[in-house]
Design a protein around this motif. Structure first.
Motif, mmCIF file in Angstrom:
data_model
loop_
_atom_site.group_PDB
_atom_site.id
_atom_site.type_symbol
_atom_site.label_atom_id
_atom_site.label_comp_id
_atom_site.label_asym_id
_atom_site.label_seq_id
_atom_site.Cartn_x
_atom_site.Cartn_y
_atom_site.Cartn_z
ATOM 1 N N ALA A 162 0.817 -1.210 0.000
ATOM 2 C CA ALA A 162 0.000 0.000 0.000
ATOM 3 C C ALA A 162 0.850 1.259 0.000
ATOM 4 C CB ALA A 162 -0.915 0.005 1.222
ATOM 5 N N MET A 163 2.121 1.128 0.441
ATOM 6 C CA MET A 163 3.002 2.287 0.537
ATOM 7 C C MET A 163 4.295 2.006 -0.212
ATOM 8 S SD MET A 163 2.419 3.143 4.567
ATOM 9 C CE MET A 163 3.461 4.599 4.522
ATOM 10 N N PRO A 164 4.297 2.106 -1.531
ATOM 11 C CA PRO A 164 5.498 1.811 -2.326
ATOM 12 C C PRO A 164 6.701 2.606 -1.842
ATOM 13 C CG PRO A 164 3.594 2.154 -3.737
ATOM 14 C CD PRO A 164 3.177 2.554 -2.356
ATOM 15 N N GLY A 165 7.843 1.946 -1.835
ATOM 16 C CA GLY A 165 9.074 2.601 -1.418
ATOM 17 C C GLY A 165 9.320 2.552 0.072
ATOM 18 N N MET A 166 8.372 2.010 0.849
ATOM 19 C CA MET A 166 8.534 1.958 2.295
ATOM 20 C C MET A 166 9.709 1.083 2.687
ATOM 21 S SD MET A 166 5.781 0.731 5.132
ATOM 22 C CE MET A 166 6.266 0.458 6.836
ATOM 23 N N LEU A 167 9.889 -0.035 1.961
ATOM 24 C CA LEU A 167 10.962 -0.954 2.305
ATOM 25 C C LEU A 167 12.230 -0.553 1.556
ATOM 26 C CD1 LEU A 167 11.578 -3.557 3.960
ATOM 27 C CD2 LEU A 167 11.204 -4.814 1.853
ATOM 28 N N ASP A 168 12.833 0.546 1.967
ATOM 29 C CA ASP A 168 14.079 0.961 1.342
ATOM 30 C C ASP A 168 15.201 0.014 1.749
ATOM 31 O OD1 ASP A 168 12.957 3.213 0.089
ATOM 32 O OD2 ASP A 168 13.114 4.348 1.944
ATOM 33 N N TYR A 169 15.203 -0.351 3.035
ATOM 34 C CA TYR A 169 16.225 -1.266 3.527
ATOM 35 C C TYR A 169 15.778 -1.810 4.880
ATOM 36 C CZ TYR A 169 20.577 -3.192 5.254
ATOM 37 O OH TYR A 169 21.522 -4.048 5.756
ATOM 38 N N LEU A 170 15.966 -3.101 5.086
ATOM 39 C CA LEU A 170 15.637 -3.741 6.352
ATOM 40 C C LEU A 170 16.789 -4.639 6.751
ATOM 41 C CD1 LEU A 170 13.549 -4.475 8.580
ATOM 42 C CD2 LEU A 170 12.765 -6.308 7.073
ATOM 43 N N GLU A 171 17.417 -4.351 7.884
ATOM 44 C CA GLU A 171 18.537 -5.170 8.348
ATOM 45 C C GLU A 171 18.000 -6.433 8.997
ATOM 46 O OE1 GLU A 171 22.624 -4.145 10.493
ATOM 47 O OE2 GLU A 171 20.946 -4.153 11.919
ATOM 48 N N VAL A 172 18.519 -7.593 8.592
ATOM 49 C CA VAL A 172 18.104 -8.858 9.190
ATOM 50 C C VAL A 172 19.220 -9.466 10.027
ATOM 51 C CG1 VAL A 172 16.344 -9.403 7.477
ATOM 52 C CG2 VAL A 172 18.704 -10.087 7.047
ATOM 53 N N LEU A 173 20.460 -9.121 9.702
ATOM 54 C CA LEU A 173 21.641 -9.534 10.448
ATOM 55 C C LEU A 173 22.698 -8.447 10.220
ATOM 56 C CD1 LEU A 173 21.891 -13.291 9.427
ATOM 57 C CD2 LEU A 173 21.538 -12.497 11.762
ATOM 58 N N PRO A 174 23.717 -8.376 11.061
ATOM 59 C CA PRO A 174 24.766 -7.396 10.799
ATOM 60 C C PRO A 174 25.331 -7.546 9.385
ATOM 61 C CG PRO A 174 25.035 -8.310 12.983
ATOM 62 C CD PRO A 174 23.943 -9.116 12.310
ATOM 63 N N HIS A 175 25.265 -6.460 8.619
ATOM 64 C CA HIS A 175 25.812 -6.408 7.257
ATOM 65 C C HIS A 175 25.006 -7.233 6.251
ATOM 66 C CE1 HIS A 175 29.094 -4.483 9.279
ATOM 67 N NE2 HIS A 175 29.423 -5.578 9.927
ATOM 68 N N VAL A 176 23.816 -7.676 6.634
ATOM 69 C CA VAL A 176 22.925 -8.399 5.717
ATOM 70 C C VAL A 176 21.551 -7.754 5.787
ATOM 71 C CG1 VAL A 176 21.814 -10.602 5.150
ATOM 72 C CG2 VAL A 176 24.159 -10.582 6.027
ATOM 73 N N GLY A 177 20.986 -7.434 4.618
ATOM 74 C CA GLY A 177 19.698 -6.758 4.631
ATOM 75 C C GLY A 177 18.791 -7.153 3.489
ATOM 76 N N ILE A 178 17.585 -6.593 3.525
ATOM 77 C CA ILE A 178 16.561 -6.832 2.508
ATOM 78 C C ILE A 178 16.165 -5.485 1.924
ATOM 79 C CG2 ILE A 178 14.187 -7.608 2.108
ATOM 80 C CD1 ILE A 178 14.542 -9.555 4.433
ATOM 81 N N THR A 179 16.020 -5.434 0.620
ATOM 82 C CA THR A 179 15.587 -4.196 -0.020
ATOM 83 C C THR A 179 14.777 -4.498 -1.277
ATOM 84 O OG1 THR A 179 16.361 -1.998 -0.710
ATOM 85 C CG2 THR A 179 17.590 -3.890 -1.546
ATOM 86 N N GLU A 180 14.158 -3.462 -1.822
ATOM 87 C CA GLU A 180 13.377 -3.587 -3.053
ATOM 88 C C GLU A 180 14.177 -3.049 -4.232
ATOM 89 O OE1 GLU A 180 9.889 -1.289 -2.411
ATOM 90 O OE2 GLU A 180 8.887 -2.804 -1.183
ATOM 91 N N ILE A 181 14.048 -3.708 -5.365
ATOM 92 C CA ILE A 181 14.667 -3.200 -6.583
ATOM 93 C C ILE A 181 13.680 -3.313 -7.736
ATOM 94 C CG2 ILE A 181 17.038 -3.741 -5.883
ATOM 95 C CD1 ILE A 181 16.918 -6.202 -7.674
ATOM 96 N N VAL A 185 12.074 -8.158 -4.206
ATOM 97 C CA VAL A 185 12.572 -7.990 -2.842
ATOM 98 C C VAL A 185 13.725 -8.962 -2.671
ATOM 99 C CG1 VAL A 185 12.022 -8.088 -0.385
ATOM 100 C CG2 VAL A 185 10.281 -7.345 -2.035
ATOM 101 N N VAL A 186 14.913 -8.418 -2.426
ATOM 102 C CA VAL A 186 16.114 -9.251 -2.406
ATOM 103 C C VAL A 186 16.810 -9.191 -1.050
ATOM 104 C CG1 VAL A 186 16.455 -8.911 -4.880
ATOM 105 C CG2 VAL A 186 17.649 -7.424 -3.257
ATOM 106 N N ILE A 187 17.574 -10.235 -0.758
ATOM 107 C CA ILE A 187 18.384 -10.294 0.450
ATOM 108 C C ILE A 187 19.844 -10.476 0.050
ATOM 109 C CG2 ILE A 187 18.043 -12.798 0.699
ATOM 110 C CD1 ILE A 187 18.252 -12.415 3.731
ATOM 111 N N GLY A 188 20.733 -9.820 0.767
ATOM 112 C CA GLY A 188 22.146 -9.962 0.457
ATOM 113 C C GLY A 188 23.002 -9.137 1.392
ATOM 114 N N ARG A 189 24.298 -9.204 1.189
ATOM 115 C CA ARG A 189 25.227 -8.390 1.965
ATOM 116 C C ARG A 189 25.028 -6.922 1.612
ATOM 117 N NH1 ARG A 189 30.779 -11.225 0.286
ATOM 118 N NH2 ARG A 189 29.712 -11.020 -1.725
ATOM 119 N N ASP A 190 25.262 -6.061 2.577
ATOM 120 C CA ASP A 190 25.093 -4.620 2.349
ATOM 121 C C ASP A 190 25.881 -4.163 1.123
ATOM 122 O OD1 ASP A 190 23.579 -4.632 4.604
ATOM 123 O OD2 ASP A 190 25.057 -3.654 5.883
#
Length: 214
Positions: A130-149, A198-203
């Motif tokens: 409902a809010m595009p762009g909200m998930l700019d970055y989400l940290e799941v572990l140190p130096h590992v995150g989730i973002t939208e592309i 929505v992808v996960i990977g190293r920062d």
């Protein structure tokens, strides 16, 4: 941190690669030779074997790891493996559940944390639909995150053809398509014109990917 991942489905593979890429020592176990080969170059140790056999877990040094992740949907196998790991005094055991009943059983045998990857991801991303762009970055572990592309160059290509893991070191967790969430998409899935990945990977890999796609 030394981490054991048991089960190399899409969830297990993604977690193992992300953890290894963030600098952790990762050991993986799966009964499938093909699954082992698919991540063998990405982790520190990959062992083909039946982890419901306690001897296999001891062989790979499970009693010495800091964290074990049981990434299996099969209820009986995951419960047996979780029980073995707790009996071996593994400090923390995370386990994937495929149903509420599965979760209850895992809790009872001592799993420290139970996750529903598909359900958790869907819930976490519900607002971002409902809010595009909200998930700019989400940290799941140190130096590992989730973002939208989103990249027009991806449109029409399958995930297998894009091969983002090999090219950029990231894995696709979800495709957002209008109000639909395609969780853990198959590699045959083709990217649509308005799709958001929505992808996960190293920062550093996420930054590299974003810089290349603009």
């Amino acid at each position: 941190m030394q981490i054991l991942v048991v089960g190399l489905g899409r969830f297990g593979r993604s977690v193992a690669r992300a953890l290894s890429g963030s600098g952790h020592v990762v050991i993986v176990v799966d009964v499938s030779e093909r699954a082992i080969q698919s991540v063998g170059d990405d982790v520190d140790q990959a062992v083909e074997g039946d982890a419901t056999n306690e001897a296999v877990l001891r062989q790979v040094g499970a009693s010495d790891v800091d964290l074990a992740i049981v990434a299996m949907a099969d209820v009986e196998a995951s419960v047996v493996i979780t029980t073995h790991l707790k009996d071996m005094k593994v400090p923390r055991v995370f386990a994937k559940a495929s149903s509420d009943v599965h979760r209850v059983i895992l809790d009872r045998v001592g799993a420290d944390h139970v996750v529903f990857p598909e359900r958790d991801m869907a819930g976490r991303l519900a607002q971002s639909i409902a809010m595009p762009g909200m998930l700019d970055y989400l940290e799941v572990l140190p130096h590992v995150g989730i973002t939208e592309i989103h990249n027009k160059a991806f449109v029409g290509h399958s995930l297998a053809n894009l091969n983002l893991q090999a090219k950029y070191g990231v894995n696709v967790l979800v495709i957002k398509r209008d109000t639909e969430l395609i969780v853990m998409p198959e590699l045959t899935e083709r990217v649509g014109a308005e799709d958001v990945l929505v992808v996960i990977g190293r920062d550093r890999d996420i930054v590299e990917l974003q810089s290349r796609i603009g």
